[in-house]
Design a protein around this motif. Structure first.
Motif, PDB file in Angstrom:
ATOM      1  N   ILE A 412       6.372  -5.171   3.381  1.00 28.52           N
ATOM      2  CA  ILE A 412       6.661  -3.465   4.325  1.00 28.52           C
ATOM      3  C   ILE A 412       8.068  -3.181   3.772  1.00 28.52           C
ATOM      4  N   PRO A 413       7.676  -1.907   3.663  1.00 29.35           N
ATOM      5  CA  PRO A 413       8.664  -1.651   2.876  1.00 29.35           C
ATOM      6  C   PRO A 413       9.874  -1.114   3.927  1.00 29.35           C
ATOM      7  N   CYS A 414      10.746  -1.600   3.646  1.00 24.85           N
ATOM      8  CA  CYS A 414      11.770  -1.744   4.969  1.00 24.85           C
ATOM      9  C   CYS A 414      13.228  -1.351   4.112  1.00 24.85           C
ATOM     10  N   TYR A 415      13.678  -0.688   3.311  1.00 30.16           N
ATOM     11  CA  TYR A 415      14.528  -0.545   2.216  1.00 30.16           C
ATOM     12  C   TYR A 415      14.782   0.961   3.685  1.00 30.16           C
ATOM     13  N   GLU A 495       7.538   9.783   1.080  1.00 30.29           N
ATOM     14  CA  GLU A 495       8.391   8.538   1.587  1.00 30.29           C
ATOM     15  C   GLU A 495       6.532   7.666   2.800  1.00 30.29           C
ATOM     16  N   ALA A 496       6.875   9.062   3.746  1.00 31.89           N
ATOM     17  CA  ALA A 496       5.247   8.272   5.123  1.00 31.89           C
ATOM     18  C   ALA A 496       4.228   7.879   3.840  1.00 31.89           C
ATOM     19  N   ALA A 497       3.735   8.867   2.893  1.00 30.58           N
ATOM     20  CA  ALA A 497       1.942   8.594   2.347  1.00 30.58           C
ATOM     21  C   ALA A 497       2.717   7.044   1.775  1.00 30.58           C
ATOM     22  N   HIS A 498       3.696   6.840   1.398  1.00 32.09           N
ATOM     23  CA  HIS A 498       3.431   5.898   1.111  1.00 32.09           C
ATOM     24  C   HIS A 498       3.918   3.914   1.635  1.00 32.09           C
ATOM     25  N   ARG A 499       4.353   4.135   2.920  1.00 31.08           N
ATOM     26  CA  ARG A 499       4.423   3.543   3.950  1.00 31.08           C
ATOM     27  C   ARG A 499       3.585   3.768   5.132  1.00 31.08           C
ATOM     28  N   ALA A 500       3.209   4.856   4.999  1.00 34.07           N
ATOM     29  CA  ALA A 500       1.704   4.981   5.849  1.00 34.07           C
ATOM     30  C   ALA A 500       1.759   4.428   7.195  1.00 34.07           C
ATOM     31  N   THR A 501       2.223   3.393   7.231  1.00 36.06           N
ATOM     32  CA  THR A 501       3.049   3.353   9.261  1.00 36.06           C
ATOM     33  C   THR A 501       4.193   2.480   9.640  1.00 36.06           C
ATOM     34  N   THR A 502       4.037   2.931  10.826  1.00 35.24           N
ATOM     35  CA  THR A 502       5.431   2.468  11.545  1.00 35.24           C
ATOM     36  C   THR A 502       4.965   0.554  11.838  1.00 35.24           C
ATOM     37  N   VAL A 503       5.716  -0.010  11.577  1.00 34.07           N
ATOM     38  CA  VAL A 503       5.719  -1.201  12.014  1.00 34.07           C
ATOM     39  C   VAL A 503       6.580  -1.958  13.134  1.00 34.07           C
ATOM     40  N   ARG A 755       3.792   7.568  13.300  1.00 38.04           N
ATOM     41  CA  ARG A 755       3.617   6.032  13.199  1.00 38.04           C
ATOM     42  C   ARG A 755       2.533   6.055  12.001  1.00 38.04           C
ATOM     43  N   ARG A 756       1.799   7.336  12.181  1.00 37.54           N
ATOM     44  CA  ARG A 756       0.607   6.561  10.897  1.00 37.54           C
ATOM     45  C   ARG A 756       0.403   7.893  10.101  1.00 37.54           C
ATOM     46  N   CYS A 789      -6.929   6.579   1.359  1.00 36.26           N
ATOM     47  CA  CYS A 789      -7.759   5.828   2.256  1.00 36.26           C
ATOM     48  C   CYS A 789      -6.961   4.364   1.789  1.00 36.26           C
ATOM     49  N   GLY A 790      -6.841   4.139   0.798  1.00 40.56           N
ATOM     50  CA  GLY A 790      -7.156   3.049   0.518  1.00 40.56           C
ATOM     51  C   GLY A 790      -5.481   2.268   0.389  1.00 40.56           C
ATOM     52  N   ASN A 791      -4.390   3.215   0.098  1.00 42.36           N
ATOM     53  CA  ASN A 791      -3.291   2.928   1.160  1.00 42.36           C
ATOM     54  C   ASN A 791      -3.082   2.260   2.255  1.00 42.36           C
ATOM     55  N   LEU A 792      -3.770   3.185   2.981  1.00 41.73           N
ATOM     56  CA  LEU A 792      -3.174   3.406   4.290  1.00 41.73           C
ATOM     57  C   LEU A 792      -4.149   2.311   5.089  1.00 41.73           C
ATOM     58  N   ASN A 793      -5.611   1.557   4.551  1.00 41.04           N
ATOM     59  CA  ASN A 793      -6.007   0.460   5.249  1.00 41.04           C
ATOM     60  C   ASN A 793      -5.290  -0.550   4.662  1.00 41.04           C
ATOM     61  N   TYR A 794      -4.802  -1.082   3.442  1.00 39.45           N
ATOM     62  CA  TYR A 794      -3.862  -1.899   3.071  1.00 39.45           C
ATOM     63  C   TYR A 794      -2.598  -1.906   3.909  1.00 39.45           C
ATOM     64  N   ARG A 795      -1.533  -0.845   4.579  1.00 40.65           N
ATOM     65  CA  ARG A 795      -0.579  -1.124   4.329  1.00 40.65           C
ATOM     66  C   ARG A 795      -0.719  -1.195   6.548  1.00 40.65           C
ATOM     67  N   LYS A 796      -1.921  -1.019   6.970  1.00 47.17           N
ATOM     68  CA  LYS A 796      -2.828  -1.221   8.625  1.00 47.17           C
ATOM     69  C   LYS A 796      -3.026  -2.727   8.845  1.00 47.17           C
ATOM     70  N   ARG A 797      -3.623  -3.184   7.420  1.00 44.86           N
ATOM     71  CA  ARG A 797      -4.093  -4.046   8.103  1.00 44.86           C
ATOM     72  C   ARG A 797      -2.188  -5.255   7.624  1.00 44.86           C
ATOM     73  N   MET A 798      -1.108  -5.111   6.211  1.00 46.04           N
ATOM     74  CA  MET A 798      -0.208  -6.133   6.300  1.00 46.04           C
ATOM     75  C   MET A 798       0.758  -5.513   7.345  1.00 46.04           C
ATOM     76  N   ALA A 799       0.798  -4.254   7.989  1.00 50.92           N
ATOM     77  CA  ALA A 799       1.464  -4.322  10.201  1.00 50.92           C
ATOM     78  C   ALA A 799       1.049  -4.903  10.717  1.00 50.92           C
ATOM     79  N   GLN A 800      -0.580  -5.481  10.688  1.00 49.38           N
ATOM     80  CA  GLN A 800      -0.491  -5.972  11.852  1.00 49.38           C
ATOM     81  C   GLN A 800      -0.536  -7.916  11.335  1.00 49.38           C
TER      82      GLN A 800
END
Length: 927
Positions: A412-415, A495-503, A755-756, A789-800
């Motif tokens: 999770i990018p939390c910096y 930065e928003a594209a990298h983080r992809a989602t609010t956790v 948030r997305r 989309c690859g990054n969006l799917n990965y970040r969403k899964r990790m956030a869950q």
């Protein structure tokens, strides 16, 4: 000075074109050193010390440090060690790192911004004395190495301070030494320092490949890339992402476009790690297997027997790894029993990650610490991958430490947001300009309100509804116009594209965008003017869509309500305010919309959701409460779904090749076997042949004396689902667009851009559709959208996963010094275990069935025909009610775990003990 390079090329028409490239060279680019009296730089632009004292016995005089590209890529963890100071990072190196690894470049950039590191980026490619042209026959790599040596020598002559080149390339060192430079391997330099961590942060590649004493544990070598490419082209090999099983560390799945491939056993896994992109060979159908019904938590066994009663699946083996997911892992040190030994095993907190061999001289200090380790590689003859120590996080069990572990484990990018990102924000006192207002629909006179959970500050949606003179209704969904503030290509956009989602974690929220936007300027707060993107329908009294329009707008929300407050307004007949009337219209229409979706085959699934009441001072959980289910939640959901479907149709119509959409694949029939068999034992028939039949079956599977039974069925159904995915319309076949869970032919995410990041892209597409903004040329590249989309799917899964882990952590904290008896239900009966759901806490635990005497075999007998476990007169079925005693077992320093002891029914002489974590019972798979 201007240098020109002229060459000729032929275009597609066969015309010969003359190409002239210009390269500007200057003599006034400063060196960044405080020792320099020649370069015309201000004092605040000089970052290198005037007398850079040597910190390594390998170099006995003052010096500046230079590194080549491979040294940075291979040793980025070591480069982040604060012991290395007075670094000169050359433009040549920066550009090469950026080209080869965006992740390493980002970390390198952070190092250059740390003032304590005395790090200076020198633009050597534009300084007259340090620019070098590529010689005829010289490779780009050799030219860049020469450019690094030339720049280092110029510094040495310019400042009369030694330049030290750190490189693992022996030829590069030899040439540097011939020029009069000091050149060392980074490992030799590090070993000469008194830093306790610098050596240990070095990549383990310096060890050479380790051989295990037991050569029977050797793996099969991976195929060379040429053979892999030929095999894929011939259709004999297949590439896909590798997902390790969470229940069985000797089992994994590779996701292909049209099917999944099962992997079983160490030989078939062949050194792949969760998250890798691998190449598999599919075995002959005679060798296909069914997934194992065992829970396997130790890699020291090969017991992965398949479930004889389950359907066999395509089975394969890994023959190559295209891309390693070389992320960092958290865990503890398993200290070598040999006194004075420096090589130890690291045990990751994630059970599906193998142990890692590392080297450290700090084993005594680190024995009770959570530490971070990175994998460097996995030699073919080594039982374990090799890695290196990165840093210590803190004492095992400490709340702050465990929170940091949670975030690192799930990548999770939390910096904090960088200064460059914050510079893209508007001023705090930003207001809507008259010019902007003139471009938009002014909806400030319409009664609009938001409905959200209590305490919500990132309000990204609001609604309105009123009756029209013709008897129809106007209903609107208004979404925060985040894309107005986040422009393509800016730092905040990247930065928003990298983080992809609010956790969303139990005790904190990690925003995708800075707080000024998420909780202020973009949040649709009551009584404040805000920019929005509106989707407005004319609906018949039967909630049929008559027309739809989209526009950028300005709104002023009349009220920011909680679900409970909105529900109270709807139910209070005496409340005839405009807000209450609007809500009642929305509520009535939403019921019709929901029933129509269900009639079309949409699924209503279940998730036992809980909330913790947190002490604001100590951050410790005080109370666990179930999340209430209110009609207003469904009301908001229905209109958000309607907006998402409407927008999906619009952007696909305008951009059929590059629309960003969301699909939910139909599960393979075998996925439903556990559900069908479990329900069958309870006397209910589940028909999963279509989504509609499944929905009807679930509605009919009701026990009057056990209202929770249907909820459990729906939880099990969720487990049968596949993950919903973002995709680019031009990269996916039309028949795969369908969203199974929602029974929607087409779907996207439009309603939560705060948030997305997916929704930000969809806003840009919709803006281009309606002519509100035409500056988004990159959106027309379907391959870029596919990569995104690859990054969006990965970040969403990790956030869950992170959200689930946060619930687990706070449950552990809640149960410290507590023991409770709780009602539970058996969800799955496995060959050697039960999976038990605790509804009150929304947790599920895997428990191993064993004898109290460890020297005797387990007395429990598994019946694969009806999926039961029996011991004497006691028989365990799916959905059986049990009573368990819950307490926290802290005996294992790596894994605190909630211990379950069976209280009812009692099994004399036998034990049922927890093996592994209890985890939140279900995750969102199809939203």
């Amino acid at each position: 000075m201007l240098k020109q390079k002229t060459f000729f090329r032929t275009n597609k028409k066969g015309d010969i074109l003359k190409v002239v490239r210009e390269h500007y060279l200057r003599e006034d680019i400063w060196c960044g050193s405080r020792a320099c009296g020649v370069c015309k730089a201000k004092d605040n632009e000089k970052v290198l010390d005037a007398k850079p004292k040597s910190k390594s016995a390998a170099v006995g005089e003052d010096h500046y440090i230079f590194l080549d590209t491979n040294a940075i890529l291979d040793q980025i963890d070591a480069l982040e060690d604060p012991h290395l100071t007075n670094l000169v990072i050359l433009q040549t190196v920066m550009e090469e790192v950026k080209h080869r690894s965006s992740a390493a470049y980002k970390r390198l950039h952070e190092v250059t911004l740390d003032k304590s590191r005395k790090c200076y980026v020198f633009v050597n490619e534009h300084r007259f004395e340090t620019f070098v042209e590529r010689k005829q026959g010289e490779t780009t790599n050799d030219r860049n190495d020469r450019a690094i040596r030339v720049a280092a020598l110029w510094y040495q002559n310019h400042l009369h301070i030694k330049s030290v080149l750190l490189t693992d390339d022996a030829e590069n060192r030899r040439k540097a030494q011939e020029m009069g430079l000091i050149a060392k391997p980074l490992s030799e330099y590090a070993e000469g320092t008194d830093s306790p961590t610098l050596c240990e942060r070095l990549s383990s590649k310096r060890w050479g490949e380790l051989r295990d004493e037991d050569q029977t544990k050797a793996y099969t070598p991976h195929l060379p890339m040429s053979a892999i490419q030929a095999g894929i082209k011939a259709g004999k090999l297949f590439k896909g992402p590798y997902f390790a099983s969470r229940d069985n560390c000797l089992e994994a799945t590779v996701k292909l476009d049209k099917r999944d491939v099962l992997l079983q056993g160490k030989a078939s896994l062949n050194r792949a790690i969760d998250g890798d992109t691998v190449v598999v060979e599919i075995l002959p159908e005679s060798e296909w297997k069914a997934p194992s019904n065992l829970v396997v938590t130790s890699e020291d066994t090969d017991d992965v027997l398949e479930d004889a009663s389950a359907e066999k699946q395509p089975t394969g083996r890994v023959v190559g790894i295209i891309n390693r997911k070389f992320q960092q892992f958290c865990g503890i040190l398993q200290v070598s029993p040999v006194a004075g030994h420096t090589r130890h095993l690291f045990v990751p907190a994630k059970r599906h990650i193998p142990k890692i061999r590392i080297e450290t001289r700090q084993s005594e200090r680190l024995a009770d610490q959570r530490i971070v380790v990175a994998i460097d590689g996995w030699p073919v003859e080594s039982k374990y991958p090799q890695g290196h120590f990165v840093r210590a996080l803190g004492k095992i069990g400490d709340q702050e430490t465990e929170n940091e572990v949670l975030l690192l484990e799930h990548d999770i990018p939390c910096y904090k947001f960088s200064e460059a990102v914050l510079a893209d924000l508007p001023d705090n006192d930003w207001t809507i300009s008259d010019e902007e207002l003139a471009k938009r629909q002014n909806l400030k006179n319409i009664v609009i309100c938001s409905v959200d959970p209590p305490g919500c500050t990132d309000i990204d949606d609001a609604l309105h509804c009123f009756e029209l003179p013709n008897g129809n209704y106007e209903a609107g969904v208004h979404i925060a116009d985040v894309s107005h503030f986040i422009r393509p290509g800016t730092n905040i956009d990247k930065e928003a594209a990298h983080r992809a989602t609010t956790v969303y974690l139990t005790d904190q929220r990690i925003d995708m965008v800075p707080d000024l936007l998420s909780s202020n300027l973009c949040s649709l707060r009551g009584g404040e003017e805000r920019l929005a993107f509106s989707c407005v329908w004319e609906l018949s009294p039967q909630a049929e869509i008559i027309s739809t329009r989209y526009h950028k707008s300005v709104i002023k929300s009349a009220a920011a309500l909680t679900y409970g407050e909105a529900q109270a307004k709807i139910e209070d007949d005496t409340d005839q305010t405009a807000v209450a009337t609007s809500l009642r219209c929305l509520y009535k229409l939403a019921k019709i919309l929901k029933q129509r979706r269900i009639d079309n085959g949409a699924l209503t699934l279940a998730s036992p959701e809980i909330r913790f009441r947190i002490d604001p001072k100590t951050k410790e959980p005080l109370e666990v409460v179930a999340k209430p289910l209110l009609g207003t939640m469904s009301m908001v959901e229905e209109f958000m779904l309607l907006a998402n479907v409407s927008v999906a149709e619009k952007i696909l119509l305008e951009f059929p090749e590059c629309a960003l959409l969301r699909r939910h694949p139909e599960p393979p029939p075998m996925n439903f076997d556990p559900l069908i068999k479990a329900a069958g034992h309870q006397g209910f028939n589940i028909d999963a042949s279509t989504g509609k039949n499944l929905s009807l079956s679930l509605d009919n599977a009701v026990k009057e004396n056990d209202p929770y039974f249907n909820t459990m069925l729906r939880i099990l159904t969720t487990r049968c689902m596949q993950q919903a995915l973002y995709f680019s319309s031009g990269m996916t076949q039309k028949e795969m667009f369908f969203h199974y869970g929602l029974a929607a032919p087409i779907y996207t995410h439009f309603t939560s851009p705060i948030r997305r990041y997916s929704d930000v892209i969809v806003h840009r597409l919709l803006a281009a559709c309606i002519g509100a903004d035409v500056t988004y040329s990159d959106l027309l590249d379907k391959r870029k959208t596919d990569d995104l989309c690859g990054n969006l799917n990965y970040r969403k899964r990790m956030a869950q996963y992170a959200a689930r882990a946060s619930v687990m952590l706070h449950t552990h904290l809640f149960f410290r010094n507590k023991t409770e008896l709780e009602e539970g239900y058996i969800l799955f009966v496995k060959k050697n275990a039960l999976q038990i759901l605790i509804p009150k806490y929304g947790l599920e635990g895997t428990v191993i069935l064993s004898s109290k005497d460890k020297n005797k075999p387990s007395p429990f007998e598994y019946n694969s025909d009806n999926h039961t476990q029996s011991a004497g007169d006691v028989v365990f079925h799916s959905f059986d009610r049990v009573v368990v005693q819950m307490s926290l077992d802290r005996s294992n320093v790596q894994h605190e775990k909630l211990q379950l002891k069976l209280v009812e029914p009692e099994v004399p002489g036998f034990s049922i003990t927890t093996e592994g974590e209890l985890v939140p019972a279900v995750e969102d798979t199809c939203g």
